[in-house]
Design an enzyme around this catalytic site. Structure first.
Site, PDB file in Angstrom:
ATOM      1  NE  ARG A  60      -1.837  -1.073   3.575  1.00  9.41           N
ATOM      2  CZ  ARG A  60      -1.801  -0.299   4.554  1.00  9.41           C
ATOM      3  NH1 ARG A  60      -1.941   0.496   4.010  1.00  9.41           N
ATOM      4  NH2 ARG A  60      -1.264  -0.362   5.856  1.00  9.41           N
ATOM      5  CE  LYS A 200      -6.323  -3.407   4.462  1.00  8.10           C
ATOM      6  NZ  LYS A 200      -6.804  -3.977   5.636  1.00  8.10           N
ATOM      7  CG  HIS A 219      -7.062  -4.166  10.146  1.00  8.32           C
ATOM      8  ND1 HIS A 219      -5.962  -3.823  10.593  1.00  8.32           N
ATOM      9  CD2 HIS A 219      -8.002  -4.833   8.758  1.00  8.32           C
ATOM     10  CE1 HIS A 219      -5.487  -4.410   9.649  1.00  8.32           C
ATOM     11  NE2 HIS A 219      -6.557  -4.834   9.058  1.00  8.32           N
ATOM     12  CB  SER A 239      -0.545  -6.133   7.061  1.00 11.98           C
ATOM     13  OG  SER A 239      -0.171  -6.519   6.594  1.00 11.98           O
ATOM     14  CE  LYS A 243      -6.022  -8.557  10.274  1.00 10.33           C
ATOM     15  NZ  LYS A 243      -5.025  -7.824  10.114  1.00 10.33           N
ATOM     16  CB  THR A 244      -4.979 -14.255   7.692  1.00  9.75           C
ATOM     17  OG1 THR A 244      -5.615 -13.198   6.891  1.00  9.75           O
ATOM     18  CG2 THR A 244      -5.352 -15.169   6.936  1.00  9.75           C
ATOM     19  CG  ASP A 258      -7.832  -7.623   6.768  1.00  7.48           C
ATOM     20  OD1 ASP A 258      -7.483  -7.769   8.032  1.00  7.48           O
ATOM     21  OD2 ASP A 258      -8.270  -6.780   6.054  1.00  7.48           O
ATOM     22  NE  ARG A 324      -1.035  -8.728   1.714  1.00  9.15           N
ATOM     23  CZ  ARG A 324      -0.826  -8.551   2.534  1.00  9.15           C
ATOM     24  NH1 ARG A 324      -2.164  -9.506   3.370  1.00  9.15           N
ATOM     25  NH2 ARG A 324      -0.980  -7.372   3.527  1.00  9.15           N
TER      26      ARG A 324
END
Length: 532
Positions: A60, A200, A219, A239, A243-244, A258, A324
């Site tokens: 990003r 996002k 988030h 990130s 989380k995933t 997410d 990713r």
């Protein structure tokens, strides 16, 4: 012109977008892969995955993101965190982009942001790249075919990587720009092929709109016990904090990885897919996620692969450490059919501590939970943002400052009210370093983290013996079955206890300095938690 499924009264021309070449409305995954391959946008990988690269933007670009400063949003935006753009500059940018787009082929996806029909956002995404259409078709939620006939977008995203912005003319910082205009219900993305900007941007919109409805945007990832949505857990984190990985627990039902909302009805996923980091991904540690890398239509982003065998290299970071894969939720066997859950029973705040100070798990009081939520301490992981090449300790309020258009206290107050109303046990989990800081210590073993989370979620951790952490005042378990006791006391993992003490004192002071900005806005019990 090819149409696909769209209401004739709701074509792009009716939104003032005219003079384009061929427009492809709502193509399926298979058709989007075919279009991407025919346009040399990528390579067909093993199992039908699509292998793509994003050029110089492999993460990003938060410094190139703007909110248009109109009277309607003037008093509601956290301007210290969100760069303003003048309406006149946005109008010129919009006009110039539309002129640039003329004659080009574009892909339109009409999608939903939000699994709860009562609170979803209808989003139209117009992309220059076919694979961007595939990506966002995975990451947002797909309407049923009969729902497309009456689809009218609440917001529209125009994404044109080939357009280069002019800072002097468009009031931006560089040739890359992400501009959100709440009044015009329009988002413009240009000068970057990084697909994550699409999802996002929608998250930022929901973070702005939902608090007015009393809904907490989060988030976080989320899962629940099999057949029991009442037993829901949410995992806050930036990130790279896990989380995933940690929400994809084979023993629980995945709600999402997410972005979620917490309404009076419970938890709901904003998205229809997952966007998982693949660096060092293994079939042994994360079999479900690993398997998606060889499934039809999965978008494999910025991964090195063998030119003949198409074997992916999960360790080669020569393109980026932020490699990713994007895939639909249904590729995870234990994913929820509805993407809905109950009110969170457990709230886990994930942090990647590059200082090696925090324990692998700690139990928080509600006041301590507010303190750590507003602090949002973690480390930016290499590659997630442009220029980040190694972990950088940072404070990202609400565990998602780049996506928070309103002031942190707005989200903090919502979380505080919902914890008080529905009740939840709160935990801080460190997935970062142990035995020393980054460069000396090692990453927390994932088996340790999973064992501790399992004990927290099944309730057994609640009956453990706890000690009071001398640095932050939270409760830390002394012993947990299946976990090395030494890991539970981070000071003991360091070769030099005095060095640990100095590092801990440094981190405590960093917390205090950062939290000073919130003191005028918080309750006395949270202030007390800040003092320790």
């Amino acid at each position: 012109m090819e149409t696909g499924r769209v209401n004739p009264q709701n074509r792009l021309e009716n939104q003032g977008i005219e003079g384009l070449g061929r427009i492809y409305y709502n193509l399926t995954e298979q058709a989007l892969v075919a279009e991407a391959l025919s346009r040399d946008e990528g390579t067909l990988g093993k199992g039908g995955a699509l292998l793509v690269t994003t050029g110089k933007h492999t993460g990003r670009s938060p410094k190139d993101k703007f909110v248009v400063r109109t009277p309607w949003v003037e008093d509601h935006i956290w301007w210290e965190n969100n760069a303003p753009m003048a309406p006149a500059h946005f109008d010129v940018l919009h006009a110039d982009m539309l002129e640039h787009m003329k004659g080009g082929d574009y892909f339109v996806q009409d999608l939903y942001g939000g699994a709860d029909p009562a609170h979803r956002l209808d989003v139209r995404v117009v992309t220059e790249l076919a694979w961007h259409g595939l990506f966002i078709r995975h990451l947002l939620r797909r309407p049923a075919p009969d729902e497309l006939d009456g689809f009218t977008p609440d917001f529209t995203i125009l994404n044109c990587p080939s357009f280069k912005a002019d800072p002097a003319r468009h009031g931006c910082r560089s040739e890359t720009v992400i501009a959100l205009n709440m009044d015009a219900k329009l988002i413009l993305i240009a000068g970057t092929a990084y697909a994550g900007e699409n999802k996002k941007s929608v998250f930022t919109l929901l973070n702005y709109l939902l608090p007015e409805k009393g809904i907490m945007p989060m988030h976080c990832s989320a899962n629940h016990a099999p057949g029991n949505p009442v037993d829901t857990a949410v995992f806050f984190g930036l990130s790279g904090t896990g989380k995933t990985t940690l929400s994809a627990d084979p023993g629980r039902t995945l709600i999402g990885d997410d972005e979620h909302g917490w309404s009076d009805r419970g938890t709901f996923n904003f998205e229809g897919g997952c966007y998982a980091k693949t660096i060092s991904l293994s079939a042994e540690a994360e079999p479900e996620i690993y398997a998606t890398t060889e499934k039809p239509g999965t978008v494999i982003e910025n991964m090195v692969f063998h030119p003949e065998t198409l074997e992916l290299d999960f360790e080669d970071t020569s393109l980026t450490a932020n490699m990713r894969c994007a895939y639909p939720l249904e590729y995870i066997s234990n994913a929820s059919d509805t993407a809905l859950g109950g009110h969170p029973k457990n709230i886990i705040m994930l942090t990647c501590d590059a200082f090696g100070v925090l324990p692998p798990i700690a139990r928080l009081t509600p006041a301590q939970a507010m303190y750590h939520f507003l602090s949002g301490f973690t480390s930016k992981v290499a590659g997630t943002e442009r220029g980040v090449t190694e972990p950088e300790p940072t404070f990202s309020t609400c565990f998602g400052a780049p996506f928070m258009p309103r002031r942190p206290e707005v989200y903090g107050k919502l979380l505080q009210e919902k914890i008080a109303k529905h009740g939840a046990t709160c935990w801080l989990v460190n997935t970062g370093w142990t035995g020393g800081a980054y460069g000396t210590g090692s990453r927390m073993p994932i088996k340790t983290t999973r064992a501790l989370l399992t004990a927290a979620l099944d309730g057994s951790l609640g009956s453990a013996t706890f000690r009071k952490d001398p640095n932050f005042g939270f409760d830390v378990p002394v012993s947990v079955e299946g976990v090395d006791d030494t890991l539970l006391d981070p000071r003991k993992t360091w070769a030099d206890g005095a060095a640990y003490d100095a590092q801990a004192a440094k981190l405590v002071q960093m917390f205090a300095d950062n939290f000073a900005q919130y003191v005028p806005f918080i309750d006395e019990d949270v202030k007390a938690a800040a003092i320790g």
